[in-house]
Design a protein around this motif. Sequence first.
Motif, mmCIF file in Angstrom:
data_model
loop_
_atom_site.group_PDB
_atom_site.id
_atom_site.type_symbol
_atom_site.label_atom_id
_atom_site.label_comp_id
_atom_site.label_asym_id
_atom_site.label_seq_id
_atom_site.Cartn_x
_atom_site.Cartn_y
_atom_site.Cartn_z
ATOM 1 N N GLU A 275 0.802 -1.221 0.000
ATOM 2 C CA GLU A 275 0.000 0.000 0.000
ATOM 3 C C GLU A 275 0.834 1.271 0.000
ATOM 4 N N ASN A 276 2.118 1.185 0.358
ATOM 5 C CA ASN A 276 2.954 2.390 0.371
ATOM 6 C C ASN A 276 3.705 2.605 -0.944
ATOM 7 N N MET B 120 16.578 -13.681 -15.646
ATOM 8 C CA MET B 120 15.433 -13.001 -15.043
ATOM 9 C C MET B 120 15.324 -11.600 -15.617
ATOM 10 N N ASP B 121 14.107 -11.137 -15.730
ATOM 11 C CA ASP B 121 13.888 -9.745 -16.076
ATOM 12 C C ASP B 121 12.646 -9.271 -15.364
ATOM 13 N N GLY B 122 12.560 -7.986 -15.190
ATOM 14 C CA GLY B 122 11.410 -7.443 -14.488
ATOM 15 C C GLY B 122 11.581 -5.985 -14.159
ATOM 16 N N SER B 123 10.811 -5.557 -13.176
ATOM 17 C CA SER B 123 10.840 -4.162 -12.763
ATOM 18 C C SER B 123 10.514 -4.080 -11.277
ATOM 19 N N PHE B 124 10.919 -2.970 -10.686
ATOM 20 C CA PHE B 124 10.533 -2.682 -9.312
ATOM 21 C C PHE B 124 10.485 -1.181 -9.132
ATOM 22 N N ARG B 125 9.726 -0.773 -8.131
ATOM 23 C CA ARG B 125 9.626 0.653 -7.833
ATOM 24 C C ARG B 125 9.372 0.817 -6.336
ATOM 25 N N PHE B 126 9.744 1.986 -5.838
ATOM 26 C CA PHE B 126 9.517 2.300 -4.436
ATOM 27 C C PHE B 126 9.486 3.812 -4.281
ATOM 28 N N PRO B 127 8.801 4.298 -3.236
ATOM 29 C CA PRO B 127 8.723 5.746 -3.025
ATOM 30 C C PRO B 127 9.999 6.271 -2.391
ATOM 31 N N LEU B 128 10.382 7.455 -2.812
ATOM 32 C CA LEU B 128 11.530 8.146 -2.235
ATOM 33 C C LEU B 128 11.044 9.097 -1.146
ATOM 34 N N ASP B 129 11.969 9.611 -0.355
ATOM 35 C CA ASP B 129 11.609 10.500 0.753
ATOM 36 C C ASP B 129 10.889 11.767 0.293
ATOM 37 N N ASP B 130 11.170 12.225 -0.929
ATOM 38 C CA ASP B 130 10.528 13.449 -1.418
ATOM 39 C C ASP B 130 9.152 13.189 -2.033
ATOM 40 N N THR C 192 8.449 11.238 -4.663
ATOM 41 C CA THR C 192 8.504 10.716 -6.026
ATOM 42 C C THR C 192 8.723 9.202 -5.985
ATOM 43 N N ILE C 193 8.495 8.572 -7.112
ATOM 44 C CA ILE C 193 8.639 7.128 -7.224
ATOM 45 C C ILE C 193 9.898 6.812 -8.027
ATOM 46 N N ALA C 194 10.748 5.952 -7.484
ATOM 47 C CA ALA C 194 11.934 5.475 -8.203
ATOM 48 C C ALA C 194 11.521 4.210 -8.937
ATOM 49 N N ASP C 195 11.667 4.203 -10.254
ATOM 50 C CA ASP C 195 11.217 3.099 -11.100
ATOM 51 C C ASP C 195 12.425 2.492 -11.811
ATOM 52 N N PHE C 196 12.535 1.158 -11.786
ATOM 53 C CA PHE C 196 13.679 0.454 -12.352
ATOM 54 C C PHE C 196 13.217 -0.698 -13.226
ATOM 55 N N GLN C 197 13.929 -0.955 -14.316
ATOM 56 C CA GLN C 197 13.740 -2.144 -15.146
ATOM 57 C C GLN C 197 15.088 -2.858 -15.175
ATOM 58 N N PHE C 198 15.060 -4.204 -15.149
ATOM 59 C CA PHE C 198 16.322 -4.917 -15.113
ATOM 60 C C PHE C 198 16.267 -6.212 -15.906
ATOM 61 N N VAL C 199 17.455 -6.679 -16.262
ATOM 62 C CA VAL C 199 17.669 -7.992 -16.873
ATOM 63 C C VAL C 199 18.872 -8.582 -16.140
ATOM 64 N N ALA C 200 18.754 -9.840 -15.744
ATOM 65 C CA ALA C 200 19.871 -10.545 -15.121
ATOM 66 C C ALA C 200 20.058 -11.839 -15.898
ATOM 67 N N ASN C 201 21.227 -11.983 -16.533
ATOM 68 C CA ASN C 201 21.479 -13.168 -17.354
ATOM 69 C C ASN C 201 22.979 -13.456 -17.376
ATOM 70 N N GLU C 202 23.432 -14.198 -18.371
ATOM 71 C CA GLU C 202 24.851 -14.554 -18.438
ATOM 72 C C GLU C 202 25.755 -13.334 -18.620
ATOM 73 N N GLN D 23 21.820 -5.972 -15.363
ATOM 74 C CA GLN D 23 21.773 -4.682 -16.037
ATOM 75 C C GLN D 23 20.465 -4.004 -15.658
ATOM 76 N N VAL D 24 20.578 -2.844 -15.051
ATOM 77 C CA VAL D 24 19.400 -2.123 -14.589
ATOM 78 C C VAL D 24 19.346 -0.765 -15.277
ATOM 79 N N GLN D 25 18.128 -0.326 -15.561
ATOM 80 C CA GLN D 25 17.921 0.985 -16.176
ATOM 81 C C GLN D 25 16.886 1.737 -15.362
ATOM 82 N N SER D 26 17.153 3.024 -15.166
ATOM 83 C CA SER D 26 16.231 3.878 -14.436
ATOM 84 C C SER D 26 16.616 5.331 -14.656
ATOM 85 N N PRO D 27 15.631 6.201 -14.702
ATOM 86 C CA PRO D 27 15.967 7.621 -14.804
ATOM 87 C C PRO D 27 16.618 8.173 -13.537
ATOM 88 N N VAL D 28 16.530 7.476 -12.415
ATOM 89 C CA VAL D 28 17.133 7.982 -11.183
ATOM 90 C C VAL D 28 18.595 7.568 -11.018
#
Length: 138
Positions: free
Chosen positions: A49-50, A68-78, A80-90, A94-99
């Motif tokens: 819920e947070n 594996m590939d996927g995404s995760f996000r969590f709220p920052l103290d200010d 805003t939401i930190a959003d990440f996309q990643f791939v984990a393989n051989e 490798q993660v990508q995010s505007p933050v």
Amino acid sequence: MKLVVLVCLAASAVARPQFRYENPRHIAILRDNRVDHGDGNFQYEFETENGIYQNVVGRPGQSGGQTMDGSFRFPLDDGTIADFQFVANENGYQVQSPVIPTPHPLPAHAAEQVAFAEQERARGARWDELGRRIARST
């Protein structure tokens, strides 16, 4: 000597971080879906819920590992939401995010030097650990 040890112990006890959890808040889990096919293929997704969210899909990798590939996000103290996309393989994780901070682009003269070195390497030039050329290009 005993006095010095006693004073050091007292100082470290006073200086230790004080953690106080006043009115801890329960965070409800809104979604928790998990599927495991037993053959290396799986998927899970959860959300709280947070604003914490994660979605991961996994499958057997090409060289016997796991991909594996996927995404995760969590709220920052200010707020805003930190959003990440990643791939984990051989090739690693490798993660990508505007933050995620990115380095400044190379200056033009440095990019020219890198391109020149790549051209020389393609023509057979080699260097030792000190950067001295040990093979001439033809």
